[in-house]
Design a protein around this motif. Structure first.
Motif, PDB file in Angstrom:
ATOM      1  N   GLY A 162       0.822  -1.197   0.000  1.00  0.00           N
ATOM      2  CA  GLY A 162       0.000   0.000   0.000  1.00  0.00           C
ATOM      3  C   GLY A 162       0.859   1.251   0.000  1.00  0.00           C
ATOM      4  N   ARG A 163       0.303   2.328   0.553  1.00  0.00           N
ATOM      5  CA  ARG A 163       1.037   3.587   0.601  1.00  0.00           C
ATOM      6  C   ARG A 163       0.685   4.351   1.872  1.00  0.00           C
ATOM      7  NH1 ARG A 163      -3.590   4.846  -2.194  1.00  0.00           N
ATOM      8  NH2 ARG A 163      -4.395   6.955  -1.957  1.00  0.00           N
ATOM      9  N   ILE A 164       1.565   5.252   2.260  1.00  0.00           N
ATOM     10  CA  ILE A 164       1.350   6.110   3.419  1.00  0.00           C
ATOM     11  C   ILE A 164       0.779   7.434   2.922  1.00  0.00           C
ATOM     12  CG2 ILE A 164       2.428   7.268   5.390  1.00  0.00           C
ATOM     13  CD1 ILE A 164       2.452   4.180   5.510  1.00  0.00           C
ATOM     14  N   ILE A 165      -0.338   7.842   3.521  1.00  0.00           N
ATOM     15  CA  ILE A 165      -0.963   9.107   3.129  1.00  0.00           C
ATOM     16  C   ILE A 165      -0.415  10.239   4.004  1.00  0.00           C
ATOM     17  CG2 ILE A 165      -3.013   8.108   2.063  1.00  0.00           C
ATOM     18  CD1 ILE A 165      -4.492   8.385   4.700  1.00  0.00           C
ATOM     19  N   THR A 166      -0.794  11.467   3.705  1.00  0.00           N
ATOM     20  CA  THR A 166      -0.170  12.627   4.354  1.00  0.00           C
ATOM     21  C   THR A 166      -0.858  13.071   5.638  1.00  0.00           C
ATOM     22  OG1 THR A 166      -1.470  14.110   2.947  1.00  0.00           O
ATOM     23  CG2 THR A 166       0.740  13.510   2.175  1.00  0.00           C
ATOM     24  N   GLU A 167      -2.012  12.480   5.941  1.00  0.00           N
ATOM     25  CA  GLU A 167      -2.702  12.816   7.198  1.00  0.00           C
ATOM     26  C   GLU A 167      -3.503  11.623   7.675  1.00  0.00           C
ATOM     27  OE1 GLU A 167      -5.668  15.865   6.742  1.00  0.00           O
ATOM     28  OE2 GLU A 167      -6.326  15.064   4.816  1.00  0.00           O
ATOM     29  N   ARG A 168      -3.749  11.559   8.968  1.00  0.00           N
ATOM     30  CA  ARG A 168      -4.519  10.462   9.541  1.00  0.00           C
ATOM     31  C   ARG A 168      -5.982  10.543   9.079  1.00  0.00           C
ATOM     32  NH1 ARG A 168      -1.700  12.801  13.693  1.00  0.00           N
ATOM     33  NH2 ARG A 168      -0.140  11.533  14.707  1.00  0.00           N
ATOM     34  N   LEU A 169      -6.514   9.389   8.657  1.00  0.00           N
ATOM     35  CA  LEU A 169      -7.922   9.320   8.255  1.00  0.00           C
ATOM     36  C   LEU A 169      -8.564   8.100   8.892  1.00  0.00           C
ATOM     37  CD1 LEU A 169      -7.705  10.189   4.444  1.00  0.00           C
ATOM     38  CD2 LEU A 169      -8.447  11.696   6.304  1.00  0.00           C
ATOM     39  N   GLY A 170      -9.695   8.305   9.553  1.00  0.00           N
ATOM     40  CA  GLY A 170     -10.456   7.208  10.139  1.00  0.00           C
ATOM     41  C   GLY A 170     -10.220   7.039  11.624  1.00  0.00           C
ATOM     42  N   ASP A 171     -11.191   6.424  12.261  1.00  0.00           N
ATOM     43  CA  ASP A 171     -11.138   6.224  13.710  1.00  0.00           C
ATOM     44  C   ASP A 171     -10.961   4.770  14.108  1.00  0.00           C
ATOM     45  OD1 ASP A 171     -11.617   8.967  14.215  1.00  0.00           O
ATOM     46  OD2 ASP A 171     -13.775   8.652  13.932  1.00  0.00           O
ATOM     47  N   GLY A 172     -10.988   3.865  13.153  1.00  0.00           N
ATOM     48  CA  GLY A 172     -10.890   2.442  13.478  1.00  0.00           C
ATOM     49  C   GLY A 172      -9.454   1.972  13.556  1.00  0.00           C
ATOM     50  N   GLY A 173      -9.311   0.689  13.836  1.00  0.00           N
ATOM     51  CA  GLY A 173      -7.999   0.060  13.844  1.00  0.00           C
ATOM     52  C   GLY A 173      -7.095   0.553  14.948  1.00  0.00           C
ATOM     53  N   PHE A 174      -5.793   0.359  14.738  1.00  0.00           N
ATOM     54  CA  PHE A 174      -4.795   0.775  15.711  1.00  0.00           C
ATOM     55  C   PHE A 174      -3.462   0.919  14.992  1.00  0.00           C
ATOM     56  CE2 PHE A 174      -4.623  -3.793  15.531  1.00  0.00           C
ATOM     57  CZ  PHE A 174      -3.311  -4.144  15.757  1.00  0.00           C
ATOM     58  N   GLY A 175      -2.457   1.365  15.688  1.00  0.00           N
ATOM     59  CA  GLY A 175      -1.128   1.512  15.099  1.00  0.00           C
ATOM     60  C   GLY A 175      -1.145   2.511  13.954  1.00  0.00           C
ATOM     61  N   TYR A 176      -0.595   2.094  12.819  1.00  0.00           N
ATOM     62  CA  TYR A 176      -0.466   2.969  11.654  1.00  0.00           C
ATOM     63  C   TYR A 176      -1.686   2.903  10.728  1.00  0.00           C
ATOM     64  CZ  TYR A 176       4.386   3.080  13.183  1.00  0.00           C
ATOM     65  OH  TYR A 176       5.533   3.248  13.935  1.00  0.00           O
ATOM     66  N   ASP A 177      -2.754   2.233  11.152  1.00  0.00           N
ATOM     67  CA  ASP A 177      -3.937   2.060  10.302  1.00  0.00           C
ATOM     68  C   ASP A 177      -4.475   3.376   9.718  1.00  0.00           C
ATOM     69  OD1 ASP A 177      -3.760  -0.650  10.692  1.00  0.00           O
ATOM     70  OD2 ASP A 177      -5.557  -0.809  11.940  1.00  0.00           O
ATOM     71  N   PRO A 178      -4.483   4.507  10.466  1.00  0.00           N
ATOM     72  CA  PRO A 178      -5.028   5.748   9.888  1.00  0.00           C
ATOM     73  C   PRO A 178      -4.163   6.348   8.774  1.00  0.00           C
ATOM     74  CG  PRO A 178      -4.996   5.856  12.296  1.00  0.00           C
ATOM     75  CD  PRO A 178      -4.200   4.651  11.898  1.00  0.00           C
ATOM     76  N   LEU A 179      -2.923   5.857   8.630  1.00  0.00           N
ATOM     77  CA  LEU A 179      -2.009   6.413   7.621  1.00  0.00           C
ATOM     78  C   LEU A 179      -1.783   5.467   6.441  1.00  0.00           C
ATOM     79  CD1 LEU A 179       0.790   7.972   9.875  1.00  0.00           C
ATOM     80  CD2 LEU A 179      -1.074   9.158   8.684  1.00  0.00           C
ATOM     81  N   PHE A 180      -2.289   4.248   6.514  1.00  0.00           N
ATOM     82  CA  PHE A 180      -1.978   3.237   5.499  1.00  0.00           C
ATOM     83  C   PHE A 180      -3.193   2.948   4.629  1.00  0.00           C
ATOM     84  CE2 PHE A 180      -1.591  -1.129   3.945  1.00  0.00           C
ATOM     85  CZ  PHE A 180      -0.313  -1.125   3.409  1.00  0.00           C
ATOM     86  N   VAL A 181      -3.020   3.148   3.315  1.00  0.00           N
ATOM     87  CA  VAL A 181      -4.065   2.805   2.344  1.00  0.00           C
ATOM     88  C   VAL A 181      -3.586   1.586   1.560  1.00  0.00           C
ATOM     89  CG1 VAL A 181      -5.311   3.571   0.285  1.00  0.00           C
ATOM     90  CG2 VAL A 181      -4.885   5.186   2.162  1.00  0.00           C
ATOM     91  N   PRO A 182      -4.294   0.446   1.688  1.00  0.00           N
ATOM     92  CA  PRO A 182      -3.870  -0.749   0.968  1.00  0.00           C
ATOM     93  C   PRO A 182      -4.120  -0.623  -0.528  1.00  0.00           C
ATOM     94  CG  PRO A 182      -5.931  -1.147   2.129  1.00  0.00           C
ATOM     95  CD  PRO A 182      -5.487   0.232   2.510  1.00  0.00           C
TER      96      PRO A 182
END
Length: 195
Positions: free
Chosen positions: A138-158
């Motif tokens: 996947g890729r790392i985005i430039t800002e946190r998106l979403g409230d679910g998951g944990f760790g780096y989940d808000p920055l990772f788009v598969p």
């Protein structure tokens, strides 16, 4: 019902693994065994760390032990944070600090390819039974998106998606994550062993 102890104190990991194993397994983790010593993750690879945890805990607790070592590998950072993902900012398990550090490190970087990698080890009676791996690109985005998951989940788009793991939700994440891919192999191995 077969018992399986996940060698982690991370409730999120335990819940993901419990959901993927499904009925037929009583899944607990280290929170149900506060008397056990903490296993130092001194390995330099995910496999080394997962093996250390699984084997050490299996010497103390009877039955099947499953350990997982996983993390984020960012190409532009030479594979970092890698095995240090949980303590990237220096504080073990501080997701907000780890995410902030990652965004700072990538502030002027355009190429943001990354992957989550997971290695799981099954052990019993102080012996490794098998190991399994899984990865999701996947890729790392430039800002946190979403409230679910944990760790780096808000920055990772598969790959193949436009939403972060934190936005996709557990139901989707548990079908395509690095842990899900490793757990598919674990489940097949356990089914073969029990047949």
């Amino acid at each position: 019902m077969q018992k399986l102890l996940v060698a982690t104190g991370n409730a999120h990991k335990t819940e993901e693994i419990r959901a993927m194993l499904g009925a037929g397994y009583e899944v607990t983790d280290l929170k149900s065994h506060p008397e056990l010593p903490k296993v130092d993750e001194t390995g330099t690879t995910f496999l080394e760390n997962a093996t250390l945890k699984a084997v050490e805990i299996s010497r103390e607790v009877p039955g099947l032990i499953l350990s997982d070592d996983s993390g984020l590998e960012v190409d532009a950072l030479g594979g970092a944070p890698g095995v240090y993902s949980a303590r990237y900012a220096g504080e073990d398990g501080n997701d907000e600090a780890n995410n902030a550090k990652l965004l700072t490190e990538l502030a002027d970087v355009e190429e943001r390819r990354a992957r989550f990698r997971c290695v799981m080890v099954l052990a019993e009676n102080g012996e490794t039974l098998a190991h399994f791996d899984g990865a999701v690109e996947g890729r790392i985005i430039t800002e946190r998106l979403g409230d679910g998951g944990f760790g780096y989940d808000p920055l990772f788009v598969p790959e193949g998606h436009e939403q972060s793991f934190a936005e996709l939700g557990d139901e989707v994440k548990n079908t395509l994550s690095h842990r899900a891919r490793a757990m598919e192999k674990v489940c097949r191995w356990l089914a073969d062993r029990n047949s």
